[in-house]
Write a protein that holds these residues in place. Structure first.
Motif, mmCIF file in Angstrom:
data_model
loop_
_atom_site.group_PDB
_atom_site.id
_atom_site.type_symbol
_atom_site.label_atom_id
_atom_site.label_comp_id
_atom_site.label_asym_id
_atom_site.label_seq_id
_atom_site.Cartn_x
_atom_site.Cartn_y
_atom_site.Cartn_z
ATOM 1 N N PRO A 4 -5.772 -7.607 -14.029
ATOM 2 C CA PRO A 4 -7.206 -7.713 -13.771
ATOM 3 C C PRO A 4 -7.783 -6.353 -13.396
ATOM 4 O O PRO A 4 -7.114 -5.560 -12.731
ATOM 5 C CB PRO A 4 -7.295 -8.679 -12.582
ATOM 6 C CG PRO A 4 -5.920 -9.055 -12.224
ATOM 7 C CD PRO A 4 -4.957 -8.247 -13.016
ATOM 8 N N PHE A 12 -13.433 2.038 -1.613
ATOM 9 C CA PHE A 12 -12.564 2.290 -0.476
ATOM 10 C C PHE A 12 -11.925 3.659 -0.580
ATOM 11 O O PHE A 12 -11.767 4.209 -1.664
ATOM 12 C CB PHE A 12 -11.497 1.202 -0.337
ATOM 13 C CG PHE A 12 -10.823 0.830 -1.621
ATOM 14 C CD1 PHE A 12 -11.225 -0.282 -2.335
ATOM 15 C CD2 PHE A 12 -9.772 1.592 -2.102
ATOM 16 C CE1 PHE A 12 -10.607 -0.632 -3.522
ATOM 17 C CE2 PHE A 12 -9.141 1.241 -3.287
ATOM 18 C CZ PHE A 12 -9.568 0.131 -4.002
ATOM 19 N N PHE B 70 1.468 4.630 5.178
ATOM 20 C CA PHE B 70 1.828 5.834 4.419
ATOM 21 C C PHE B 70 3.235 6.279 4.780
ATOM 22 O O PHE B 70 3.743 5.961 5.853
ATOM 23 C CB PHE B 70 0.813 6.971 4.639
ATOM 24 C CG PHE B 70 0.713 7.492 6.041
ATOM 25 C CD1 PHE B 70 1.564 8.502 6.501
ATOM 26 C CD2 PHE B 70 -0.257 7.007 6.909
ATOM 27 C CE1 PHE B 70 1.455 8.997 7.804
ATOM 28 C CE2 PHE B 70 -0.359 7.505 8.204
ATOM 29 C CZ PHE B 70 0.497 8.499 8.650
ATOM 30 N N PRO B 84 -0.086 7.869 0.843
ATOM 31 C CA PRO B 84 -0.455 6.490 1.188
ATOM 32 C C PRO B 84 0.326 5.494 0.329
ATOM 33 O O PRO B 84 0.558 5.738 -0.862
ATOM 34 C CB PRO B 84 -1.959 6.423 0.894
ATOM 35 C CG PRO B 84 -2.275 7.608 0.062
ATOM 36 C CD PRO B 84 -1.207 8.639 0.295
ATOM 37 N N MET B 86 0.223 2.433 -1.599
ATOM 38 C CA MET B 86 -0.721 1.485 -2.159
ATOM 39 C C MET B 86 0.015 0.512 -3.076
ATOM 40 O O MET B 86 0.817 0.917 -3.896
ATOM 41 C CB MET B 86 -1.826 2.204 -2.959
ATOM 42 C CG MET B 86 -2.521 3.346 -2.215
ATOM 43 S SD MET B 86 -3.117 2.997 -0.546
ATOM 44 C CE MET B 86 -4.508 1.974 -0.821
ATOM 45 N N GLU B 88 -0.363 -1.768 -6.008
ATOM 46 C CA GLU B 88 -1.280 -2.093 -7.099
ATOM 47 C C GLU B 88 -0.656 -3.069 -8.080
ATOM 48 O O GLU B 88 -1.091 -3.187 -9.217
ATOM 49 C CB GLU B 88 -1.711 -0.806 -7.822
ATOM 50 C CG GLU B 88 -2.368 0.186 -6.880
ATOM 51 C CD GLU B 88 -2.910 1.426 -7.583
ATOM 52 O OE1 GLU B 88 -3.560 1.259 -8.623
ATOM 53 O OE2 GLU B 88 -2.667 2.533 -7.081
ATOM 54 N N ASP B 117 -10.971 -1.623 3.973
ATOM 55 C CA ASP B 117 -9.533 -1.403 4.147
ATOM 56 C C ASP B 117 -8.891 -1.206 2.769
ATOM 57 O O ASP B 117 -8.821 -2.151 1.986
ATOM 58 C CB ASP B 117 -8.892 -2.593 4.856
ATOM 59 C CG ASP B 117 -7.444 -2.290 5.187
ATOM 60 O OD1 ASP B 117 -7.181 -1.882 6.315
ATOM 61 O OD2 ASP B 117 -6.582 -2.441 4.290
ATOM 62 N N PRO B 118 -8.425 0.013 2.468
ATOM 63 C CA PRO B 118 -7.970 0.293 1.099
ATOM 64 C C PRO B 118 -6.773 -0.552 0.679
ATOM 65 O O PRO B 118 -6.676 -0.940 -0.483
ATOM 66 C CB PRO B 118 -7.598 1.777 1.144
ATOM 67 C CG PRO B 118 -7.334 2.082 2.583
ATOM 68 C CD PRO B 118 -8.223 1.164 3.367
ATOM 69 N N LEU B 121 -7.981 -4.191 -0.027
ATOM 70 C CA LEU B 121 -8.914 -4.286 -1.154
ATOM 71 C C LEU B 121 -8.232 -3.995 -2.490
ATOM 72 O O LEU B 121 -8.546 -4.618 -3.502
ATOM 73 C CB LEU B 121 -10.097 -3.349 -0.939
ATOM 74 C CG LEU B 121 -11.042 -3.737 0.215
ATOM 75 C CD1 LEU B 121 -12.114 -2.669 0.414
ATOM 76 C CD2 LEU B 121 -11.690 -5.092 -0.036
ATOM 77 N N LEU B 122 -7.273 -3.073 -2.461
ATOM 78 C CA LEU B 122 -6.579 -2.753 -3.713
ATOM 79 C C LEU B 122 -5.701 -3.937 -4.159
ATOM 80 O O LEU B 122 -5.689 -4.310 -5.329
ATOM 81 C CB LEU B 122 -5.727 -1.498 -3.528
ATOM 82 C CG LEU B 122 -5.354 -0.782 -4.824
ATOM 83 C CD1 LEU B 122 -6.598 -0.384 -5.598
ATOM 84 C CD2 LEU B 122 -4.530 0.468 -4.533
ATOM 85 N N HIS B 126 -6.220 -6.735 -7.515
ATOM 86 C CA HIS B 126 -5.195 -7.031 -8.519
ATOM 87 C C HIS B 126 -4.669 -8.458 -8.397
ATOM 88 O O HIS B 126 -3.581 -8.759 -8.866
ATOM 89 C CB HIS B 126 -4.043 -6.033 -8.398
ATOM 90 C CG HIS B 126 -4.404 -4.674 -8.912
ATOM 91 N ND1 HIS B 126 -4.977 -3.719 -8.119
ATOM 92 C CD2 HIS B 126 -4.318 -4.132 -10.152
ATOM 93 C CE1 HIS B 126 -5.206 -2.630 -8.839
ATOM 94 N NE2 HIS B 126 -4.821 -2.864 -10.079
#
Lengths: 288, 350
Positions: A4, A12, B70, B84, B86, B88, B117-118, B121-122, B126
């Motif tokens: 998606p 962000f 991180f 960081p 992340m 995904e 908040d990264p 939200l990331l 997804h």
């Protein structure tokens, strides 16, 4: 594979929780528990008085620390750090030249416009002088913009006094006009030499010559201090919208997510740590 | 958007097919009776009946219990490298019930506001959601209807409603549309009629009901700072924080650093779930505790769900009525009873 697309409404910063590294330029022992830190940031911080940073040492942890210098355009940041836990103990053991992690500035802070043209009263208890210094400095730099300026600064014993030389310099700024008044107190001289007064910060408050309607108060100290100082300010008739309080809470993120600093429905790290008293006086958790 | 009418077995087969190419989480048995959102694998059971709430809500997949913020390496101590962490990786959460769907919506709001908040939200960006309606209450503990989440449909990419032996499969987003791409599902001839049929099948009243309307609760609770109810319900509380851990809208966290045991120059900063019911939650440096009493902590938790966050985000409730906190509480303390008693207390007062 179904991938998606990223929600374009969600903006962000991937580096929100990443500190920037700042070099320690100077460390000075202030008291048995407190050290002064001067650090150099990679870019100017651009802070307002009363804001704070999240300070960290990789591998040890992170904690909120008040900024104790006035707004500045260079890359210097000053703080006073009390040795109370693992992180602060490690920070106390560092030498100039080493680096620390900095995130921020965070929080609401004081607005100089609220003080302009008015008599200003600062009430500091112990370590509370460190954050208040970030407001005292810009006000004392342009005293002509304000009415009378009074600082009541109290601590436990003479050995606990912060910024002693600087505070004495502030007293000498007055030139005999009576516009700037600095009152230094200790609870107990503890048999040490002391050139100030003895007593609680509420005592000079009761005798202070003031025009309550034209006085703006900035207050920072230990939790127990607020109630008594505000009772005294009430007795003197200072309107509640002219009192600003700087509150302390535990903070883990600085950006309103971790929940630790919540005071009833407000977060200390976002709406605070500086609050206008009339806006929070009915929050039962604010002055516990 | 399109709607299809698909046999239940065909929907299960579709989800298993999706799992061949995607990570699909679906409520599955773990141990004797508890259900958990686990990845669907070869041979996994995918069935929508005999559902009861999972131990941990599916929304927690978006904010895991131990989440690295991180990684760092500092061979040269003054010039550390920081990266960081992340996540995904795309994922599908399937079989999400309306209460948990609303829980995810509320987590979206909290994580999106201000400094987004990264990490959340990331992951959220997804994540695709396949939700499933409830026509019967899960058990005696749930009160999703009273908490205003039973009819939650928003933010599901696909919404499934049981109609006899079929499932009405509604596509609610482009992501949902992508999930049925290439499937030859029979189109539903009259969506409204089938929805009405399902609605008729729904148990009424649905689960426990508050003595007052949900919209009255923020006002009622705001007025009861010093209520005997807080003490009554907390008498047997162990302050274990389980209610926080299993709540779909509890998102508070603690942060700590670790260095690798074999290399002190490398490590990570991690956040872990934290809970306002734990005694040290509101303690500051130097030892002062702003909420030392369990009753004060309980009050804070309840007020967050029904007053503070509700007003801040203009939502009807930050409690979804999933019943997990009451169900999992060692001491049988139930937020439904606390809130209901507060409401009753308000009624008897002038």
């Amino acid at each position: 594979m179904i991938t998606p697309g990223i929600d374009t409404n969600a903006t962000f910063d991937k580096k929100l929780y990443l500190p920037r590294m700042a070099r320690i330029l100077e460390i000075k022992t202030m008291t048995a528990r407190e050290k002064y830190f001067k650090v150099e940031l990679p870019q100017p911080l651009g802070h307002r008085p009363g804001q704070f940073v999240m300070l960290s040492q990789l591998g040890i942890g992170e904690a909120p620390i008040s900024i104790s210098c006035g707004p500045r355009t260079d890359t210097i940041l000053e703080m006073v750090i009390r040795n109370v836990g693992t992180l602060t103990q490690v920070l106390h053991g560092l030498q100039p030249g080493r680096k620390v992690g900095v995130r921020g500035p965070f929080g609401s802070g004081f607005n100089l416009a609220d003080f302009r043209g008015r008599d200003v009263l600062f009430v500091a208890g112990g370590l509370g002088l460190a954050p208040l210094r970030s407001l005292i400095q810009p006000i004392l730099a342009q005293p002509e913009l304000y009415g009378s300026i009074t600082l009541i600064s109290g601590c436990r014993t003479p050995a606990d006094e912060l910024y002693r030389e600087e505070v004495q310099t502030w007293s000498r700024l007055d030139n005999g006009q009576g516009k700037i008044r600095i009152i230094r107190l200790v609870d107990d001289t503890a048999h040490l030499t002391w050139d100030g007064e003895v007593g609680l910060v509420t005592e000079p408050l009761a005798d202070l010559k003031m025009q309550p309607d034209n006085t703006v108060v900035a207050l920072c100290g230990p939790p127990v201090m607020y109630k008594f100082v505000i009772m005294e300010l009430n007795a003197r008739g200072v309107p509640h919208n002219q009192i600003f309080v700087d509150l302390e809470r535990r903070m883990k993120c600085g950006v309103g997510k971790c929940g630790h600093c919540q005071i009833n429905h407000v977060t200390c790290c976002q709406e605070g740590p500086v609050f206008r008293f009339d806006l929070i006086e009915n929050l039962p958790e604010a002055f516990r | 958007m399109n709607a299809f009418l698909v046999r239940k077995e065909a929907v299960s087969a579709w989800i298993r097919r999706l799992a061949q190419k995607n990570t699909v989480y679906f409520p599955q048995r773990a141990g004797h009776s508890a259900l958990r959102f686990k990845p669907v694998q070869e041979g996994s059971e995918v069935q929508f009946e005999r559902y009861h709430p999972t131990l941990v809500p599916p929304g927690k997949k978006l904010a895991p219990a131990n989440e690295v913020l991180f990684h760092y390496r500092q061979e040269r101590p003054d010039d550390p490298e920081m990266e960081p962490a992340m996540d995904e990786s795309p994922r599908i959460l399937a079989g999400v019930r309306p209460c948990d769907l609303k829980g995810i919506h509320l987590m979206d709001r909290a994580n999106h506001e201000g400094h987004g908040d990264p990490h959340y939200l990331l992951r959220r960006a997804h994540t695709t959601l396949i939700a499933h309606d409830c026509l019967q209450p899960c058990d005696d503990a749930c009160f999703c209807d009273a908490a205003g989440s039973l009819h939650w449909r928003q933010n599901a990419d696909v919404f499934l409603t049981p109609v006899a032996d079929d499932l009405l499969l509604e596509i609610q987003s482009d992501r949902g549309k992508a999930l049925v791409q290439g499937e030859n599902f029979p189109v539903c001839p009259d969506v409204a009629a089938y929805k009405a049929r399902a609605e008729k099948m729904r148990t009424k009243p649905f689960g426990r009901q508050f003595v007052t309307a949900l919209t009255n609760l923020p006002g009622i609770i705001a007025k009861q700072w010093q209520s005997p109810v807080w003490e009554q319900h907390v008498e047997r509380c162990f302050s274990c924080g389980t209610c926080n851990l299993v709540c779909p809208t509890c998102y508070c966290f603690d942060v700590h650093d670790d260095f690798e045991i074999t290399n002190v120059h490398a490590g990570q900063r991690t956040r872990t779930w934290d809970g306002c019911m734990l005694p040290g939650f509101a303690e500051v440096a130097g030892g002062h505790n702003f909420r030392p009493q369990p009753a004060a902590r309980q009050r804070h938790r309840v007020k967050r769900k029904f007053e503070y966050l509700t007003r801040h985000f203009a939502e009807t409730s930050f409690c979804t009525g999933c019943g997990r906190c009451g169900r999992q509480c060692t001491a049988n303390i139930d937020i439904f009873n606390i809130v209901n008693d507060l409401a009753k207390n308000a009624e008897v007062r002038p």
